[in-house]
Design a protein around this motif. Structure first.
Motif, PDB file in Angstrom:
ATOM      1  N   PHE A 179       0.841  -1.194   0.000  1.00 43.38           N
ATOM      2  CA  PHE A 179       0.000   0.000   0.000  1.00 43.38           C
ATOM      3  C   PHE A 179       0.879   1.247   0.000  1.00 43.38           C
ATOM      4  N   THR A 180       0.734   2.103  -1.019  1.00 44.74           N
ATOM      5  CA  THR A 180       1.365   3.416  -1.008  1.00 44.74           C
ATOM      6  C   THR A 180       0.295   4.422  -0.603  1.00 44.74           C
ATOM      7  N   LEU A 181       0.395   4.923   0.612  1.00 45.88           N
ATOM      8  CA  LEU A 181      -0.657   5.754   1.195  1.00 45.88           C
ATOM      9  C   LEU A 181      -0.636   7.170   0.627  1.00 45.88           C
TER      10      LEU A 181
ATOM     11  N   ILE B  43      -8.180  -0.073   3.180  1.00 45.97           N
ATOM     12  CA  ILE B  43      -6.898  -0.034   3.900  1.00 45.97           C
ATOM     13  C   ILE B  43      -7.097  -0.516   5.334  1.00 45.97           C
TER      14      ILE B  43
ATOM     15  N   ILE C 295      -5.397   9.733   6.056  1.00 50.07           N
ATOM     16  CA  ILE C 295      -5.178   8.955   4.840  1.00 50.07           C
ATOM     17  C   ILE C 295      -6.432   9.004   3.978  1.00 50.07           C
TER      18      ILE C 295
ATOM     19  N   ALA D 114      -5.038   4.933  -1.196  1.00 44.64           N
ATOM     20  CA  ALA D 114      -3.725   4.332  -1.426  1.00 44.64           C
ATOM     21  C   ALA D 114      -3.685   3.658  -2.782  1.00 44.64           C
TER      22      ALA D 114
ATOM     23  N   TYR E  62      -2.777   0.250  -4.231  1.00 39.46           N
ATOM     24  CA  TYR E  62      -2.535  -1.122  -3.769  1.00 39.46           C
ATOM     25  C   TYR E  62      -1.884  -1.925  -4.888  1.00 39.46           C
TER      26      TYR E  62
ATOM     27  N   SER F 148       4.346   5.544   3.191  1.00 40.47           N
ATOM     28  CA  SER F 148       3.767   6.885   3.175  1.00 40.47           C
ATOM     29  C   SER F 148       4.812   7.869   2.690  1.00 40.47           C
TER      30      SER F 148
END
Length: 413
Positions: free
Chosen positions: A116-118, A150, A167, A170, A172, A274
Motif C-alpha cells: 500500500f502506497t498511502l 486499507i 489517509i 492508497a 494497492y 507513506s
C-alpha cells in the motif's frame, strides 16, 4: 539427543559440504571481471555462466559478499512504478523472484504481502491514479483503494494519523513482497561458484588499465589481472570506480538509513509506505518491524546512522500506530545510495570499450537484482544492451531523454 547431535556434528565421516570452493589466488587473466560482490554483481556472474556459458569470470569484492547495499536495504520487492520503462523492468524482476528460491536451491523467504502506497492529499491521490493507470496498461496488478479497504487489510493503522495527515486512499499493489537480502546474495554466489566462477572477498580494485579507449585489465590488492571486460556493480562506490575509468556520471551519494524493532507476534501482513510521512514498514519472518525513511538530505560517503533519523521516523510511526509507543528499536544502519537526477538506474555500455556500468540504484536496487543480473550478463556477452534496459543508458543525460521515476521511487523502497 543433544549428545547424539554433537557427535554427528563433530564426526569427520559427515563433513558439511562447503558453500563455496576455496579460491585463494586470482588467475592472471579472465574473460570478464566483475567489481562488486553484492546481489547485482553476483547475479550478473551467475547469468553469464548459466545463460551464456562464460565461466572464466572473477568477482572481486573489497569487503565481504553482500556487505554493501545488498545487506543494508529493507528487502521490499515491487513493480508499481510510474513510467512504462520502469514498470516493465521491475515487473520482469518480480517474475524472476517468484521462482528464484527453487532455481537457486535456497530459501529466500520470499513472501507476497501486498503493498500500500498511502496518499494523504488530493495531489497524492492524483499521482496514485496515474501510477495505477500506467501499471494496468502494461499488465501489472495495481489499483487505487479507499480508507475502508486499507483499514480492512490493516486494522491496527490509525487512518487519521493522529489527526496530522489523514489517509485519503492508497495505491494497492498485489505482487508487493519481501525477501531475505543476504540469502539472495549468497544464493547467486553459490550458483555462480558451482558453474565455475571465481569469487574473491577482501580483494580491492585499485585501478583500471585502459589503452586506446579499451579495457586491458584491473589492478587489485592481490596483483594485476588481465581482462577485456569489466563490470562495475558497486552502488555507492560508483564515482570512485568510474574515475578510474575516466568516466563522468551525474551520480551523487546520499545516506539511506533503516532500523528494526524487537520481535513481536505477527500482526502486519502488508507493506505500508507513506511518501508524505516519509515512512515505509513491513514485518519480517522473525517478527521485527523493518522500517525506513527517505534519503538524508546531504551528500555523505558513509554508512553511519544517526539519532536524528530514528527520532523522526519513530515519531511518524507513532502517528500511524500509536500502540507501538513501548516497542524498542534494537538495531539501525545506513547505506550509500547512488542517486541519479531522474531516479532511474544507469545500465549498459560506456564510452570506454569493455567497461560496463550497473549503477545509479539509489533506493531501488534490491528489487532489481535478478533482472539487472540477467540483462547485464546479456550486455557483456553480446556487447549490446537488451531493449529492456536501453532507456537506462548512460548517454540519456547527454541526449535529454531522462526516465523520470521520482514520483514512484523516492520513498517506497
Amino acid at each position: 539427543m543433544p549428545l547424539r547431535l554433537l557427535k554427528y556434528a563433530l564426526s569427520k565421516e559427515y563433513k558439511e559440504t562447503r558453500f563455496f570452493r576455496e579460491n585463494v589466488t586470482p588467475k592472471k587473466s579472465y574473460d570478464a571481471v566483475i567489481i562488486g560482490g553484492g546481489g547485482h554483481g553476483l547475479a550478473a556472474a551467475y547469468y553469464l555462466a548459466k545463460d551464456h556459458g562464460m565461466t572464466n569470470i572473477a568477482v572481486l569484492e573489497k569487503g565481504y559478499l553482500g556487505g554493501g547495499n545488498t545487506g543494508r536495504n529493507t528487502t521490499i520487492v515491487r513493480s508499481n512504478y510510474l513510467t512504462p520503462e520502469g514498470v516493465n523492468f521491475y515487473d520482469a524482476s518480480v517474475k524472476i523472484y517468484e521462482g528464484l528460491s527453487e532455481e537457486l536451491d535456497i530459501n529466500l523467504f520470499y513472501s507476497t504481502r501486498g503493498h500500500f502506497t498511502l496518499a494523504h492529499t488530493e495531489s497524492a491521490m492524483r499521482t496514485m491514479r496515474w501510477r495505477a493507470e500506467v501499471n494496468k496498461h502494461v499488465g501489472v496488478d495495481s489499483y487505487v483503494v479507499g480508507p475502508d479497504e486499507i483499514s480492512k487489510a490493516c486494522p491496527q493503522l490509525d487512518i487519521s494519523c493522529s489527526g496530522h495527515a489523514p489517509i485519503l486512499g492508497a495505491l494497492y499493489h498485489g505482487p508487493g513482497s519481501v525477501a531475505r537480502h543476504d540469502a539472495v546474495a549468497w544464493g547467486y554466489a553459490r550458483g555462480a561458484d558451482r558453474l565455475g566462477v571465481d569469487i574473491f572477498q577482501s580483494t580491492e580494485v585499485t585501478g583500471i588499465d585502459i589503452k586506446g579507449g579499451k579495457v586491458q585489465g584491473v589492478q587489485t590488492s592481490r596483483g594485476y589481472i588481465s581482462t577485456p571486460r569489466v563490470l562495475s556493480a558497486v552502488a555507492g562506490f560508483t564515482p570512485r570506480i568510474c574515475k578510474m575509468a575516466g568516466i563522468d556520471t551525474p551520480i551523487v551519494i546520499h545516506p539511506l538509513q533503516a532500523c528494526v524493532t524487537e520481535p513481536m507476534k505477527p500482526w502486519l501482513d502488508s507493506i505500508l509506505v507513506s511518501g508524505s510521512l516519509h515512512v515505509y514498514v513491513s514485518q519480517s519472518s522473525r517478527g521485527e518491524l523493518v522500517m525506513g525513511s527517505s534519503l538524508d538530505p546531504y551528500e555523505v560517503h558513509s554508512t553511519r546512522s544517526s539519532l536524528d533519523f530514528v527520532e523522526g521516523l519513530t515519531s511518524h510511526m507513532l502517528d500511524m500506530f500509536p500502540f507501538l509507543s513501548n516497542v524498542k528499536i534494537v538495531r539501525q544502519w545506513g547505506g550509500m545510495a547512488d542517486m541519479t537526477p531522474d531516479f532511474s538506474p544507469i545500465m549498459g555500455k560506456t564510452p570506454v570499450e569493455g567497461f560496463y556500468l550497473d549503477a545509479g540504484w539509489g533506493t531501488w536496487g534490491f528489487k532489481a537484482t535478478p533482472i539487472s543480473g540477467k540483462t547485464m550478463a546479456a550486455t557483456i556477452a553480446n556487447d549490446m544492451a537488451p531493449d529492456l534496459i536501453k532507456p537506462f543508458r548512460l548517454s540519456r543525460f547527454e541526449e535529454y531523454e531522462l526516465t523520470g521515476e521520482k514520483g514512484a521511487a523516492s520513498v517506497g523502497h
